[in-house]
Structure formats: structure tokens, C-alpha cells
Design an enzyme around this catalytic site. Structure first.
Site, PDB file in Angstrom:
ATOM      1  CG  PHE A  21      -1.808  -1.064   1.498  1.00 32.70           C
ATOM      2  CD1 PHE A  21      -3.123  -1.000   1.061  1.00 32.70           C
ATOM      3  CD2 PHE A  21      -1.402  -2.205   2.192  1.00 32.70           C
ATOM      4  CE1 PHE A  21      -4.007  -2.046   1.301  1.00 32.70           C
ATOM      5  CE2 PHE A  21      -2.278  -3.253   2.436  1.00 32.70           C
ATOM      6  CZ  PHE A  21      -3.586  -3.167   1.992  1.00 32.70           C
ATOM      7  CG  ASP A  22       1.039   5.922  -1.562  1.00 34.16           C
ATOM      8  OD1 ASP A  22       2.065   6.159  -0.882  1.00 34.16           O
ATOM      9  OD2 ASP A  22       0.367   6.817  -2.088  1.00 34.16           O
ATOM     10  N   GLY A  23       0.650   5.247   1.280  1.00 32.46           N
ATOM     11  CA  GLY A  23       0.049   5.760   2.510  1.00 32.46           C
ATOM     12  C   GLY A  23      -1.031   6.792   2.262  1.00 32.46           C
TER      13      GLY A  23
ATOM     14  CG  PHE B 101      -4.028  -1.192  -3.295  1.00 34.41           C
ATOM     15  CD1 PHE B 101      -5.145  -1.283  -4.121  1.00 34.41           C
ATOM     16  CD2 PHE B 101      -3.705  -2.281  -2.492  1.00 34.41           C
ATOM     17  CE1 PHE B 101      -5.921  -2.437  -4.141  1.00 34.41           C
ATOM     18  CE2 PHE B 101      -4.478  -3.435  -2.511  1.00 34.41           C
ATOM     19  CZ  PHE B 101      -5.585  -3.510  -3.338  1.00 34.41           C
TER      20      PHE B 101
END
Length: 362
Positions: A204-206, A321
Site C-alpha cells: 500500500f501507498d500511505g 495500491f
């Protein structure tokens, strides 16, 4: 955003009829002689809805639909229904979900807390035979179908208690996110990468993915120095949740079932945070936010603006993502299966520059 379903088994008075119906259906199914695993009860499952074009590579079929119309498209699918479709971008992810389910069933034979994969498509029912044949050809555990005959399937996502929706259609993904459902637009990588067949890896991106775009707005409007000052000032204030926070919650819930059986080091789910943030300047707020949510992330990679593609190439996630298309493009060029989350202020920018909007005609 869509929340993970409750895990208590006590049925309320309003649910008593549903519980009786489910018990009767379960008893009937269990009495049938079959080697196919029974789908879990939606109330307790982590439901992943995938479109037919993410599960399978339907580029050629889509071209027929766009150039020759729906009737030729349906006829083509019927004529070729004995030919299995080739795997699409979500295919390795689905296979990895099935592996996790197998491990969970070994540890918890009667548990309903499993991944439930739903084929959610606006295809006509006549195309269903080819989809079913393809699913059986690859021995995929997908029993729930939703085929809407040209209508948008988004309205059915909540009815299926969907935790994550994956599609090739960005407009449908935006519609799902607006309804509070975690969703992303999937892309095939430019090159094929060998992925783990024993461990589901999700990256995941943040900001604007797990978290809101609050901090991203500061960066875009006021620059990095103001952003660093803001994050330091609000270090102990958790970030608001983003569109995929609840999916991370769902993954964490299933991870803890393995931890409870002393399987932490052999857990078939591994999560990664891959963020452009700098660790010393703005990383503490991220980690404290996850802690405040009661969530663990297995690996946190703070890149301080460096390209994400090379790191993702080492991780080899089944899905990555990100809300920024230039990160998606860089990742898929290096063989990473990527999923764009069209959410937040980042959709108005490309590589930090404001995207010119067409002038509105009077």
C-alpha cells in the site's frame, strides 16, 4: 468507508430468521457429496469482488465489443466458450487468496472467516458459460457471480458486503469509492514477474490510500517544508482513514488468526507500506496512526521521494495500491501488478504539477 464485518457469533433478534435460513442452507450443502469447499457466510467473510476483465485478459474481446457492438461480442464469446480465457491482472491475487483460505481451513475447519471471491461483472448472462468454463479450467474457488447485462454492478457491492472491488473501469471504481467501498483500477504489468505461491503479498501507498489526503493537500498547496512542520505539530493526532484502510483491517484480522496458532513466522499474508514520505521528517505520524488503529504492517518502507518501482520489484507483491498514476506506471514497467486508487487531491496533479483543466464553455 466499508467496515469489516463483526466477528461475534451471537445473532440479534433481527438476524434470527437469517440465521435459521443460513443454517438450513448449510445443512443442505453439507449433506451433498462434493469436494468443492463451501463458500463462507458473507457476514463473516472478507469479500473481494473482481470484474471479469481484471480476472481474465479480455483485451481482444473488449475490442470486438467496442468496434462491432454487443451482439457480435456475445456471439464471439458463445462461439469460443470452450476456450479458457487467459489470466488477467487480478488472477495471481485471487490464487494467493485461495492459498490463504486453504491454510485457514487447515487451522480452523469450521471457521467462516475466509476470503470470499465474487465475480462482479456487467457482462450478459450468455457470456457466463465461458467465464464459468475458464474458472473451472484454472480450478478457481469462485461460486458467487453477479452478471448485470450491461448495467453497472456498483449497486450490488453493498448487498454482497464487499470489502474490496477491483475493476478495469475507473469510472466504476470512482463510483464505488464514493459509496464508501474500497476499490481500485487494475493494470497489467509490462513484464511478467514470478510471484510467491505460498504467501499473499499486498503493498500500500500511505496518503490518499490507507490515510486521507489531508497531508497530501499540504504538500501540493504549500510545499514540503510546510508539510514537515505540519506533520511534526500533529504527530500525535492520527490521520483520518483513507479508502483502503478497512481492507487493511480485514487483512489484519485474518493475520491474527494465524498468530493465535503460533504461525506468525509462517503467516501466508504479508503487508507492506511503501510511501514517498521521509521517515525522520514525517514518518512518526504514519506509524502512530497505524498503532492507534490497532493495526500492524509487516514492513514499512519510507523512500523520501525515491522511485517506488525498484523496491516493489524486490517485494513482488500480488497487488500494489497507489493514488498517483505516475507511481503506478513506474511500478508496472518493472513488472509489478498495480492498482490505482482514484481518490484525493493527487488526481488533479501529475508528478507534482497541476493538470490543466479544460475551460468550461459558457
Amino acid at each position: 468507508m466499508s467496515e469489516i464485518k463483526p466477528n461475534d457469533t451471537a445473532a440479534s433478534g433481527d438476524d434470527s430468521g437469517e440465521e435459521k435460513d443460513w443454517a438450513a442452507a448449510k445443512a443442505f450443502f453439507d449433506n451433498l457429496k462434493t469436494n468443492k469447499p463451501r463458500p463462507p457466510k458473507p457476514k463473516y467473510a472478507v469479500t473481494i469482488a473482481v470484474s471479469s476483465r481484471t480476472l481474465f485478459n479480455m483485451v481482444a474481446e473488449r475490442k470486438i465489443y467496442e468496434e462491432e457492438g454487443v451482439e457480435h461480442y456475445v456471439s464471439h464469446q458463445i462461439e469460443h466458450e470452450e476456450e479458457p480465457l487467459k489470466p488477467g491482472p487480478a488472477f495471481p491475487f485471487v490464487k494467493a487468496l485461495m492459498n490463504v483460505n486453504s491454510r485457514l481451513r487447515d487451522l480452523y475447519p469450521d471457521s467462516e472467516e475466509l476470503f470470499d471471491i465474487v465475480l462482479m461483472t456487467n457482462n450478459h448472462a450468455e457470456v457466463g458459460v465461458r467465464l464459468i468454463n475458464s474458472i473451472n479450467h484454472y480450478d478457481l474457488s469462485i461460486e458467487r457471480f453477479c452478471m448485470t447485462g450491461g448495467k453497472s454492478p456498483i449497486g450490488y457491492l453493498k448487498a454482497y458486503m464487499t470489502n474490496l472491488y477491483l475493476s478495469k473501469d475507473s469510472e466504476k471504481v470512482i463510483e464505488a469509492i464514493s459509496e464508501g467501498i474500497a476499490a481500485a483500477t487494475m493494470f497489467m504489468p509490462s513484464t511478467e514477474t514470478e510471484l510467491s505461491d505460498t504467501q499473499l503479498r499486498v503493498a500500500f501507498d500511505g496518503d490518499a490510500v490507507l490515510f486521507s489526503d489531508e497531508s497530501e493537500i499540504i504538500v501540493k498547496q504549500h510545499g514540503l517544508d510546510t508539510f514537515f512542520e505540519h506533520e511534526k505539530e500533529f504527530e500525535n493526532k492520527p490521520l483520518a482513514q483513507g479508502p483502503l484502510k478497512c481492507f487493511l483491517v480485514a487483512l489484519g484480522k485474518l493475520q491474527r488468526k494465524f498468530y493465535a496458532k503460533n504461525e506468525r513466522l509462517n503467516c501466508p499474508i504479508r503487508t507492506y507500506l511503501v510511501t514517498a514520505r521521509s521517515a525522520a521528517s514525517s514518518g512518526a505520524r504514519v506509524l502512530k496512526t497505524l498503532r492507534s488503529w490497532g493495526l500492524e504492517i509487516d514492513e514499512a518502507l519510507f523512500l523520501a521521494g525515491a522511485p517506488k518501482g525498484p523496491l516493489l520489484q524486490k517485494i513482488r507483491p500480488h497487488i500494489y495500491f497507489d493514488d498517483q498514476m505516475f507511481h503506478i506506471e513506474g511500478a508496472k514497467e518493472l513488472g509489478t501488478i498495480s492498482a490505482h486508487v482514484p481518490y484525493g487531491i493527487g488526481q488533479k496533479y501529475n508528478k507534482g504539477k497541476l493538470i490543466e483543466q479544460p475551460e468550461k464553455k459558457e
